[in-house]
Write a protein that holds these residues in place. Structure first.
Motif: not given
Length: 163
Positions: A140-163
């Motif tokens: 449904e949504s994903a908030n992805i931010e860069s992490g402490s090193q290149p290639g690493l991320t901090n993320a918050s993802v909202v997942i739902h079952l398909q309808r």
């Protein structure tokens, strides 16, 4: 104090004091300009850095977009008795992201919000694609931010079952 009184006071000073007052006024103006300009410059530099990072992210997403699109349509949800949280947790571990999952919580109407910290970006994107194609889940949504090193991320993802 009005301007005339200030001019009279200044004129009553000795030439040496007037010189000190003039240099002091110039120094005060310079310091005021610096105090206003330096934080603005720092903010502009930080904004430029954020823009460059987002442009690099966009270029990467444009590069992998056709590959993800070519994977085909989403599969229908499997006939599984697993709960959403168990399915997401097990698939994260299978994808090599198990150690980066820092928490999950219900997110309204049967959804699940998953937080990941210091996750490899490529593994994260592949995991999200796998959730969608193999398990029939909808991101449904994903908030992805860069992490402490290149290639690493901090993320918050909202997942739902398909309808």
């Amino acid at each position: 104090m009005n301007i005339t009184a200030l001019q009279d006071w200044y004129s009553a000073r000795e030439p040496r004091e007037q010189l000190i007052l003039r240099w002091g006024a110039v120094a005060a103006v310079v310091l005021l300009i610096l105090a206003l300009a330096l934080p603005v410059q720092r903010n502009v530099r930080a904004a430029q850095t954020r823009i460059e990072t987002k442009q690099q992210d966009l270029a990467f997403l444009r590069q992998v977009g056709p590959t993800i699109s070519a994977a085909g349509p989403m599969a229908p949800p499997p006939d599984s008795q697993q709960s959403l949280i168990v399915l997401v947790d097990s698939s994260a571990r299978e994808s090599g992201l198990g150690e980066t999952v820092s928490g999950s919580q219900p997110s309204g109407d049967g959804g699940l919000r998953v937080q990941l910290e210091q996750a490899d970006f490529n593994l994260l994107v592949a995991w999200l694609a796998r959730l969608s194609t193999q398990h029939g889940l909808r991101i449904e949504s994903a908030n992805i931010e860069s992490g402490s090193q290149p290639g690493l991320t901090n993320a918050s993802v909202v997942i739902h079952l398909q309808r």
